[in-house]
Design a protein around this motif. Structure first.
Motif, PDB file in Angstrom:
ATOM      1  N   SER A  92     -24.576  80.254  -3.527  1.00 37.77           N
ATOM      2  CA  SER A  92     -24.546  81.841  -3.312  1.00 37.77           C
ATOM      3  C   SER A  92     -24.279  81.601  -1.443  1.00 37.77           C
ATOM      4  CB  SER A  92     -26.188  83.396  -3.215  1.00 37.77           C
ATOM      5  OG  SER A  92     -27.139  82.330  -4.032  1.00 37.77           O
ATOM      6  N   LEU A  93     -25.394  80.304  -0.915  1.00 39.26           N
ATOM      7  CA  LEU A  93     -25.446  80.277   0.542  1.00 39.26           C
ATOM      8  C   LEU A  93     -24.449  79.985   1.380  1.00 39.26           C
ATOM      9  CD1 LEU A  93     -28.819  79.950   1.093  1.00 39.26           C
ATOM     10  CD2 LEU A  93     -27.377  82.317   1.560  1.00 39.26           C
ATOM     11  N   LYS A  94     -23.681  79.562   0.271  1.00 38.95           N
ATOM     12  CA  LYS A  94     -22.106  78.952   0.516  1.00 38.95           C
ATOM     13  C   LYS A  94     -21.367  79.101   1.655  1.00 38.95           C
ATOM     14  CE  LYS A  94     -18.789  75.407  -0.359  1.00 38.95           C
ATOM     15  NZ  LYS A  94     -17.875  75.654   0.240  1.00 38.95           N
ATOM     16  N   PRO A  95     -20.888  80.498   1.432  1.00 38.93           N
ATOM     17  CA  PRO A  95     -20.074  81.489   2.097  1.00 38.93           C
ATOM     18  C   PRO A  95     -21.043  81.059   3.427  1.00 38.93           C
ATOM     19  CG  PRO A  95     -20.158  82.550   0.122  1.00 38.93           C
ATOM     20  CD  PRO A  95     -20.864  81.682   0.221  1.00 38.93           C
ATOM     21  N   VAL A  96     -21.908  81.615   3.079  1.00 38.35           N
ATOM     22  CA  VAL A  96     -22.765  80.839   5.039  1.00 38.35           C
ATOM     23  C   VAL A  96     -22.555  79.993   5.496  1.00 38.35           C
ATOM     24  CG1 VAL A  96     -25.240  81.542   6.459  1.00 38.35           C
ATOM     25  CG2 VAL A  96     -24.406  83.375   4.228  1.00 38.35           C
ATOM     26  N   GLU A  97     -22.600  78.961   4.990  1.00 35.11           N
ATOM     27  CA  GLU A  97     -22.448  77.523   5.288  1.00 35.11           C
ATOM     28  C   GLU A  97     -21.036  77.238   5.986  1.00 35.11           C
ATOM     29  OE1 GLU A  97     -24.372  75.523   6.117  1.00 35.11           O
ATOM     30  OE2 GLU A  97     -22.356  74.168   7.005  1.00 35.11           O
ATOM     31  N   ASP A  98     -19.920  77.687   5.038  1.00 38.20           N
ATOM     32  CA  ASP A  98     -18.749  78.071   5.468  1.00 38.20           C
ATOM     33  C   ASP A  98     -18.439  78.782   6.813  1.00 38.20           C
ATOM     34  OD1 ASP A  98     -18.288  77.017   2.967  1.00 38.20           O
ATOM     35  OD2 ASP A  98     -17.357  78.298   2.003  1.00 38.20           O
TER      36      ASP A  98
ATOM     37  N   ASN B 287     -19.601  91.593   5.229  1.00 40.34           N
ATOM     38  CA  ASN B 287     -19.871  92.622   6.550  1.00 40.34           C
ATOM     39  C   ASN B 287     -19.915  92.061   7.782  1.00 40.34           C
ATOM     40  OD1 ASN B 287     -18.949  95.112   4.910  1.00 40.34           O
ATOM     41  ND2 ASN B 287     -21.250  95.599   5.142  1.00 40.34           N
ATOM     42  N   LEU B 288     -20.843  90.787   7.304  1.00 40.77           N
ATOM     43  CA  LEU B 288     -21.503  90.478   8.455  1.00 40.77           C
ATOM     44  C   LEU B 288     -19.687  89.714   9.143  1.00 40.77           C
ATOM     45  CD1 LEU B 288     -23.526  88.715  10.581  1.00 40.77           C
ATOM     46  CD2 LEU B 288     -23.503  86.750   8.557  1.00 40.77           C
ATOM     47  N   SER B 289     -19.441  88.411   8.158  1.00 37.79           N
ATOM     48  CA  SER B 289     -17.989  88.176   8.663  1.00 37.79           C
ATOM     49  C   SER B 289     -17.049  88.457   9.158  1.00 37.79           C
ATOM     50  CB  SER B 289     -17.643  87.263   6.860  1.00 37.79           C
ATOM     51  OG  SER B 289     -17.985  87.496   6.066  1.00 37.79           O
TER      52      SER B 289
ATOM     53  N   ALA C 187     -17.211  78.817  12.643  1.00 40.11           N
ATOM     54  CA  ALA C 187     -17.720  78.970  14.150  1.00 40.11           C
ATOM     55  C   ALA C 187     -18.642  77.723  14.680  1.00 40.11           C
ATOM     56  CB  ALA C 187     -18.806  80.433  14.341  1.00 40.11           C
ATOM     57  N   GLU C 188     -18.932  76.989  14.068  1.00 40.19           N
ATOM     58  CA  GLU C 188     -18.661  75.883  15.244  1.00 40.19           C
ATOM     59  C   GLU C 188     -17.363  74.860  16.280  1.00 40.19           C
ATOM     60  OE1 GLU C 188     -20.801  72.517  12.820  1.00 40.19           O
ATOM     61  OE2 GLU C 188     -22.093  72.504  14.973  1.00 40.19           O
ATOM     62  N   LYS C 189     -16.371  75.358  15.482  1.00 39.50           N
ATOM     63  CA  LYS C 189     -15.397  74.439  15.731  1.00 39.50           C
ATOM     64  C   LYS C 189     -14.082  75.331  16.713  1.00 39.50           C
ATOM     65  CE  LYS C 189     -14.286  71.656  11.517  1.00 39.50           C
ATOM     66  NZ  LYS C 189     -14.087  72.296   9.681  1.00 39.50           N
ATOM     67  N   ILE C 190     -15.089  77.228  16.657  1.00 39.31           N
ATOM     68  CA  ILE C 190     -14.023  77.674  17.590  1.00 39.31           C
ATOM     69  C   ILE C 190     -14.675  77.669  19.226  1.00 39.31           C
ATOM     70  CG2 ILE C 190     -13.928  80.389  18.019  1.00 39.31           C
ATOM     71  CD1 ILE C 190     -13.311  80.490  15.078  1.00 39.31           C
ATOM     72  N   THR C 191     -13.757  77.650  19.685  1.00 41.76           N
ATOM     73  CA  THR C 191     -14.049  77.148  20.599  1.00 41.76           C
ATOM     74  C   THR C 191     -12.781  78.099  22.035  1.00 41.76           C
ATOM     75  OG1 THR C 191     -12.371  75.082  21.613  1.00 41.76           O
ATOM     76  CG2 THR C 191     -14.122  74.647  21.128  1.00 41.76           C
ATOM     77  N   PHE C 192     -13.192  77.686  23.443  1.00 37.40           N
ATOM     78  CA  PHE C 192     -12.094  78.791  24.227  1.00 37.40           C
ATOM     79  C   PHE C 192     -10.136  78.159  23.786  1.00 37.40           C
ATOM     80  CE2 PHE C 192     -15.244  80.108  26.772  1.00 37.40           C
ATOM     81  CZ  PHE C 192     -15.175  81.595  26.490  1.00 37.40           C
TER      82      PHE C 192
ATOM     83  N   LEU D 195     -13.024  83.431  10.986  1.00 42.60           N
ATOM     84  CA  LEU D 195     -14.398  83.196  10.292  1.00 42.60           C
ATOM     85  C   LEU D 195     -13.327  83.623   8.906  1.00 42.60           C
ATOM     86  CD1 LEU D 195     -17.487  84.224  12.144  1.00 42.60           C
ATOM     87  CD2 LEU D 195     -16.063  81.769  12.340  1.00 42.60           C
ATOM     88  N   PRO D 196     -13.804  82.550   7.741  1.00 47.56           N
ATOM     89  CA  PRO D 196     -13.271  83.414   6.145  1.00 47.56           C
ATOM     90  C   PRO D 196     -14.382  84.603   5.713  1.00 47.56           C
ATOM     91  CG  PRO D 196     -15.054  80.672   6.165  1.00 47.56           C
ATOM     92  CD  PRO D 196     -15.178  80.900   7.915  1.00 47.56           C
TER      93      PRO D 196
END
Ligand code: ADP
Length: 469
Positions: free
Chosen positions: A190-196, A224-226, A201-206, A213-214
């Motif tokens: 159930s927490l996998k979507p958060v990890e995804d 709502n968060l995503s 997000a980690e890979k997003i740069t300028f 985000l997925p």
């Protein structure tokens, strides 16, 4: 183990709940089985007492007490079955009592008489470890009241209950283990979507702000968060685009007046006769600054367009070492002036695909820095190789190096580690920003390692041309 982690806390709570529910279930089952076993025994005894009354005691006036006793013995064999049967008359005198059981587990004569002749059930203690359930059933035979007492040691029930406790003691930990392991898997899933979301997000740069985000289609706080984070990214992307466009527009607008200014100054210096040497010198110095300003403007314009993804890349496939060699040859004079030796090593034949003019700019900027910041008589080694299916270009010098505190800022626009020296060398702190922008536009990166007073190594990492490995 990270005891603050949400995984740990969820699983702990979940396991605690499972243990509490399992213990309650165990206690409920034990109590339920116990009262059912006692209840069934009481029912059987009551039924038997009525059978004795209806079938045997009805003949109380026709038969002698011995005949009644022998009939009870032959039908119910209490002593062989470990049972107590005792019949009391209305004056509480004993009309019949069964003999001691064969196994000798109790003595019927020592069992205390009941206080009243009413229906009851009680547990009599026989010894420290044994007790007996006795059911008192008032009956009437040929109009005369009797109390029939039926009893049996409780150890049969206790053995059955002991078996149940053992089953529960072995079974419950296994159930708890399985359910907790299931809970762990469930929490992770159930927490996998958060990890995804985190991983993306980690890979997003300028450089790739347009990525999103997925969105977990869960219809709850996670979705709502995503969605909210994606809206925030869209706003950031927009602001960044505007900023880049502003820099590109501003530098573009500055180019023309600067070119005109330089042209005018050059023409004044060359064509106007009658200028004093002093004035000509001053015009020359203004011209120098105008040229410097032009270079900065051009560089800023290039970076802004690369950052905004507006620069046109004209890709061709070529050997990296060829580009390195021609560029080095063109810059050899600069190195020779400082007696610096440049060595080019092609460890592998590295083919890349990209805009040759822009990648040449990368080599020029890095090599220019290496020459600028290396003292006379130093060395520069340029290497092209393939590591992990990537094209690698390293330019290593034996120069002054970069202080550790300056390293994290080295790619920022207008950042100069050694301001005085850099300005003397004509640098404006834009060279490495351009290098990085070009590398990123080619899907690559650039890294710098440096030790002060020892030297600097710049590593450009680019994708190999298709089909090359
Ligand atoms: P500049 O045009 O001032 O050289 P760069 O963006 O190319 O700007 O470099 C930023 C700063 O990084 C420079 O001012 C210099 O202090 C430091 N630097 C870059 N390359 C080297 C190098 N090879 N050796 C030592 N310092 C370097």
């Amino acid at each position: 183990m990270n005891t603050r982690s949400i995984y740990f806390r969820l699983i702990l709570w979940y396991s605690g709940l499972v243990i509490a529910v399992s213990l309650a279930f165990g206690a409920y089952t034990y109590q339920g089985v116990r009262s059912r076993l006692y209840g069934e025994m009481e029912q059987t005894f009551t039924r038997r007492a009525h059978q004795i009354a209806d079938n045997i005691l009805v003949h109380v006036h026709e038969k002698s007490p011995e005949e009644i006793a022998s009939q009870i013995r032959s039908v119910y064999s209490p002593s062989a079955n470990n049972r107590l049967i005792r019949i009391l008359k209305s004056d509480r005198s004993v009309f019949y009592v069964s003999t001691a059981p064969k196994e000798g587990r109790f003595d019927p004569l020592k069992i205390p008489l009941p206080q009243t002749l009413e229906a009851a059930h009680r547990v009599e203690t026989l010894s420290d470890s044994a007790s007996m359930l006795i059911v008192d059933v008032p009956v009437t035979a040929t109009g005369e009241p009797f109390l029939i007492e039926m009893g049996a040691p409780t150890d049969e029930i206790n053995t059955a209950l002991g078996g149940l406790v053992i089953t529960l003691l072995f079974g419950l930990p296994i159930v708890i283990l399985i359910v907790s392991a299931g809970g762990y898997v469930l929490v992770r899933r159930s927490l996998k979507p958060v990890e995804d979301i985190r991983a993306t997000a980690e890979k997003i740069t300028f450089g790739n702000l347009s990525n999103r985000l997925p969105v977990a289609k869960t219809g709850d706080a996670l979705e709502n968060l995503s969605t909210t984070l994606n809206q925030m990214l869209a706003r950031l992307d927009n602001a960044y685009q505007q900023l880049s466009r502003f820099s590109a527009d501003a530098s573009h607008e500055l180019r023309t007046p600067l070119t005109i200014m330089r042209g005018e100054l050059e023409s004044i210096a060359q064509r106007e006769s009658g200028l004093s040497d002093h004035l000509r010198e001053r015009i020359g110095s203004v011209l120098e600054e105008a040229e410097r300003l032009s270079r900065i403007t051009e560089n800023l314009f290039a970076i802004s367009r690369l950052d905004a993804g507006e620069a046109r890349i004209e890709p061709i496939t070529f050997y990296l070492v060829d580009l390195v060699k021609t560029t080095t040859d063109q810059m050899l004079l600069l190195a020779e002036e400082k007696d610096i030796e440049i060595t080019v090593n092609a460890l592998h034949p590295v083919k890349v695909r990209g805009d040759a003019a822009r990648l040449k700019q990368v080599v020029v900027n890095l090599l220019d820095n290496a020459i600028k910041y290396t003292s006379n008589g130093g060395n520069i080694i340029i290497t092209t190789s393939i590591v992990d299916h990537k094209a690698i270009l390293t330019i290593a010098d034996t120069g002054i190096g970069i202080p550790a505190e300056a390293l994290p800022h080295i790619f920022e626009r207008f950042y100069r580690a050694d301001k005085v020296r850099s300005r003397e060398q004509g640098g404006a702190g834009l060279g490495l920003s351009i290098v990085r922008a070009i590398c990123q536009a080619h899907g690559g990166t650039v890294e710098i390692e440096s030790t002060e007073n020892k030297g600097t190594t710049c590593r450009v990492i680019l994708p190999l041309a298709n089909g090359e490995a």
